[in-house]
Design a protein around this motif. Structure first.
Motif, PDB file in Angstrom:
ATOM      1  N   GLY A  81       0.831  -1.202   0.000  1.00 41.52           N
ATOM      2  CA  GLY A  81       0.000   0.000   0.000  1.00 41.52           C
ATOM      3  C   GLY A  81       0.862   1.247   0.000  1.00 41.52           C
ATOM      4  O   GLY A  81       2.082   1.188   0.206  1.00 41.52           O
ATOM      5  N   PHE A  82       0.213   2.394  -0.226  1.00 47.15           N
ATOM      6  CA  PHE A  82       0.959   3.652  -0.201  1.00 47.15           C
ATOM      7  C   PHE A  82       1.272   4.032   1.244  1.00 47.15           C
ATOM      8  O   PHE A  82       0.500   3.691   2.148  1.00 47.15           O
ATOM      9  CB  PHE A  82       0.142   4.758  -0.877  1.00 47.15           C
ATOM     10  CG  PHE A  82       0.110   4.672  -2.372  1.00 47.15           C
ATOM     11  CD1 PHE A  82       1.268   4.404  -3.092  1.00 47.15           C
ATOM     12  CD2 PHE A  82      -1.067   4.872  -3.072  1.00 47.15           C
ATOM     13  CE1 PHE A  82       1.247   4.320  -4.465  1.00 47.15           C
ATOM     14  CE2 PHE A  82      -1.098   4.796  -4.443  1.00 47.15           C
ATOM     15  CZ  PHE A  82       0.066   4.525  -5.144  1.00 47.15           C
ATOM     16  N   PRO A  83       2.392   4.706   1.512  1.00 46.47           N
ATOM     17  CA  PRO A  83       3.323   5.302   0.542  1.00 46.47           C
ATOM     18  C   PRO A  83       4.415   4.357   0.034  1.00 46.47           C
ATOM     19  O   PRO A  83       5.060   4.633  -0.968  1.00 46.47           O
ATOM     20  CB  PRO A  83       3.939   6.454   1.343  1.00 46.47           C
ATOM     21  CG  PRO A  83       3.949   5.953   2.749  1.00 46.47           C
ATOM     22  CD  PRO A  83       2.673   5.160   2.899  1.00 46.47           C
ATOM     23  N   GLU A  84       4.645   3.216   0.739  1.00 43.23           N
ATOM     24  CA  GLU A  84       5.764   2.353   0.370  1.00 43.23           C
ATOM     25  C   GLU A  84       5.608   1.708  -1.001  1.00 43.23           C
ATOM     26  O   GLU A  84       6.601   1.337  -1.641  1.00 43.23           O
ATOM     27  CB  GLU A  84       5.961   1.256   1.429  1.00 43.23           C
ATOM     28  CG  GLU A  84       6.515   1.766   2.753  1.00 43.23           C
ATOM     29  CD  GLU A  84       5.438   2.298   3.675  1.00 43.23           C
ATOM     30  OE1 GLU A  84       4.251   2.331   3.259  1.00 43.23           O
ATOM     31  OE2 GLU A  84       5.765   2.692   4.811  1.00 43.23           O
ATOM     32  N   ALA A  85       4.368   1.581  -1.474  1.00 38.07           N
ATOM     33  CA  ALA A  85       4.133   0.939  -2.776  1.00 38.07           C
ATOM     34  C   ALA A  85       4.870   1.634  -3.905  1.00 38.07           C
ATOM     35  O   ALA A  85       5.187   1.027  -4.934  1.00 38.07           O
ATOM     36  CB  ALA A  85       2.637   0.905  -3.073  1.00 38.07           C
ATOM     37  N   ARG A  86       5.154   2.914  -3.725  1.00 39.80           N
ATOM     38  CA  ARG A  86       5.826   3.661  -4.799  1.00 39.80           C
ATOM     39  C   ARG A  86       7.220   3.103  -5.086  1.00 39.80           C
ATOM     40  O   ARG A  86       7.753   3.297  -6.192  1.00 39.80           O
ATOM     41  CB  ARG A  86       5.923   5.145  -4.426  1.00 39.80           C
ATOM     42  CG  ARG A  86       6.964   5.459  -3.366  1.00 39.80           C
ATOM     43  CD  ARG A  86       6.842   6.876  -2.818  1.00 39.80           C
ATOM     44  NE  ARG A  86       7.987   7.266  -2.010  1.00 39.80           N
ATOM     45  CZ  ARG A  86       8.227   6.843  -0.776  1.00 39.80           C
ATOM     46  NH1 ARG A  86       7.397   5.993  -0.192  1.00 39.80           N
ATOM     47  NH2 ARG A  86       9.295   7.275  -0.124  1.00 39.80           N
ATOM     48  N   ILE A  87       7.827   2.385  -4.127  1.00 39.77           N
ATOM     49  CA  ILE A  87       9.214   1.924  -4.289  1.00 39.77           C
ATOM     50  C   ILE A  87       9.321   0.805  -5.321  1.00 39.77           C
ATOM     51  O   ILE A  87      10.045   0.945  -6.319  1.00 39.77           O
ATOM     52  CB  ILE A  87       9.799   1.506  -2.925  1.00 39.77           C
ATOM     53  CG1 ILE A  87       9.716   2.670  -1.938  1.00 39.77           C
ATOM     54  CG2 ILE A  87      11.250   1.045  -3.092  1.00 39.77           C
ATOM     55  CD1 ILE A  87       9.984   2.273  -0.494  1.00 39.77           C
ATOM     56  N   PRO A  88       8.603  -0.332  -5.148  1.00 38.52           N
ATOM     57  CA  PRO A  88       8.690  -1.360  -6.193  1.00 38.52           C
ATOM     58  C   PRO A  88       8.117  -0.887  -7.526  1.00 38.52           C
ATOM     59  O   PRO A  88       8.597  -1.307  -8.596  1.00 38.52           O
ATOM     60  CB  PRO A  88       7.876  -2.527  -5.616  1.00 38.52           C
ATOM     61  CG  PRO A  88       6.996  -1.924  -4.575  1.00 38.52           C
ATOM     62  CD  PRO A  88       7.770  -0.776  -4.013  1.00 38.52           C
TER      63      PRO A  88
END
Length: 424
Positions: free
Chosen positions: A309-316
């Motif tokens: 989920g966001f915000p970490e999803a932006r990394i992969p």
């Protein structure tokens, strides 16, 4: 205590269900069940807010059967027993069992005989794939139907219904929703009607009427109530699709910075479903056979993003975008498939060669089916010359290899060798 708008607006008849017309439209499977009053237990699976509970409620309303709702994770076996006792007295109860994928064995064993007898019509609801997450004993006693995110027209229809319904909706209030606010409400909730109605209700109930008693709902108000930002204030509601289009075209054109910019717009809007779906399409449509490992890594990145989920999803997702941009490109797969489809749609492609037809049933050999079929694995290199296409199109070629990656270069060389050997 007043129930939420999304709850109050649930349909009471099959005809009032918004969306999912492949199941509840005239002449479709669930409508036929309701019309004939020959209901069978079913599992509805799909994303949140797409109408699983609404369909169950509408089935109960249309058939006049008692309707009860339980949660497989939080409600006990005793709660199921109460429903079963009611079914014994009233004849039939429709039970909506939410999160059915979390049904434990004790509750399942209790339910099974009641499903067999038909006293309980089970409608299981889940966001998980039932073929993976639900016990086979339950699956074998139910029909499984997939529900899909609602499209923009469905969301708009439901919102307008809520705004004009004086009994269950907001029709008693003088509400003015601006066009940009309406478009954002329709498009930003990604087919989740519950989210759209909840956002609308919060906007209306938290906005002070003006001196004329009008509740004016602007784009800023909807953004705040949904906790999402509009990509642009596009009065026609096309900005969302423009960004997605630019996103794919930038990756196709191998422009890393442009692709990251357009994905950043989607990230800021909180639109994870559009990003993940589009990335998987891009991987196989635009990169494809030029770099299959990149396609596989994109799927892995999408799965990670959905778990995070966001915000970490932006990394992969960023890693996947950069790799797809810089990868060699090939659309030969989709082009080949579309060429084959175009020919099939003409209907003028002839009959399957007799040697390839099913030869497992009695009498097949008398029809000439499979009599001269050559089993490829019985020959050197597991290949033998044999006609596979119908006579009418035996020389058809759909696949045109490209030379933009080592993998497809190798595929293309093998394709040409086999084609030459087949036709030599």
């Amino acid at each position: 205590m007043q129930q939420p708008l999304a709850y109050r607006m649930r349909p009471k008849r099959i005809e009032d269900v918004v969306g999912q017309q492949q199941l509840v439209g005239p002449g479709k499977i669930i409508s036929r069940m309701v019309k004939a009053k020959l209901l069978s237990s079913m599992i509805l699976y799909g994303p949140p807010g797409t109408g699983k509970t609404s369909i169950a409620s509408a089935i109960a309303g249309s058939t006049k059967y008692a309707f009860r709702k339980l949660n497989a994770a939080t409600d006990s076996k005793k709660d199921l027993q109460i429903v079963a006792e009611e079914a014994k007295m009233s004849g039939t109860v429709i039970l909506l069992l939410d999160e059915i994928h979390r049904l434990d064995k004790t509750k399942q064993d209790f339910l099974l005989p009641h499903l067999e007898s038909g006293r309980i019509i089970l409608i299981g609801a889940t966001t998980e794939n039932p073929y993976i997450s639900i016990n086979p004993a339950i699956r074998s006693r139910t029909q499984i139907f997939e529900v899909h995110p609602l499209d923009a027209d469905d969301i708009k229809k439901a919102i307008n219904r809520a705004l004009t319904d004086s009994e269950n909706g907001l029709g008693k209030l003088n509400i003015n929703v601006t066009i940009p606010a309406m478009n954002f409400l329709i498009h930003s909730t990604n087919g989740d009607l519950r989210s759209a109605l909840n956002g609308l209700e919060l906007a209306v109930m938290s906005t002070t009427p003006d001196e004329k008693g009008i509740i004016k709902i602007s784009l800023d108000v909807i953004e705040e109530c949904l906790q999402k930002k509009a990509l642009t204030q596009d009065k026609n509601g096309d900005a969302h699709y423009d960004v997605i289009s630019a996103f794919q075209k930038s990756i196709r054109g191998s422009d890393v910075n442009a692709a990251l910019h357009y994905m950043a717009r989607l990230v800021e809007a909180g639109d994870l479903p559009s990003i993940t779906r589009r990335l998987m399409v891009i991987a196989y449509e635009d990169v494809g056979l030029a770099n299959p490992p990149a396609c596989a890594r994109t799927v892995t990145a999408v799965q990670a993003a959905e778990k995070l989920g966001f915000p970490e999803a932006r990394i992969p997702l960023a890693d996947a975008v950069i790799e797809l941009c810089l990868s060699p490109k090939s659309n030969s797969g989709i082009s080949a498939m579309d060429a084959a489809l175009d020919e099939v749609k003409t209907g003028n492609y002839g009959d399957i060669p007799a040697d390839l037809k099913d030869a497992h049933y009695k009498g097949a050999s008398k029809l000439g089916h499979g009599n001269h079929y050559k089993y490829a694995h019985a020959y050197p290199n597991d290949w033998v010359k044999q006609q596979y296409l119908p006579d009418k199109i035996k020389s058809a070629e759909y696949y045109e290899p490209k030379q933009n990656g080592k993998f497809e270069q190798a595929l293309g060389a093998q394709y040409k060798r086999l084609l030459h050997a087949q036709r030599d």
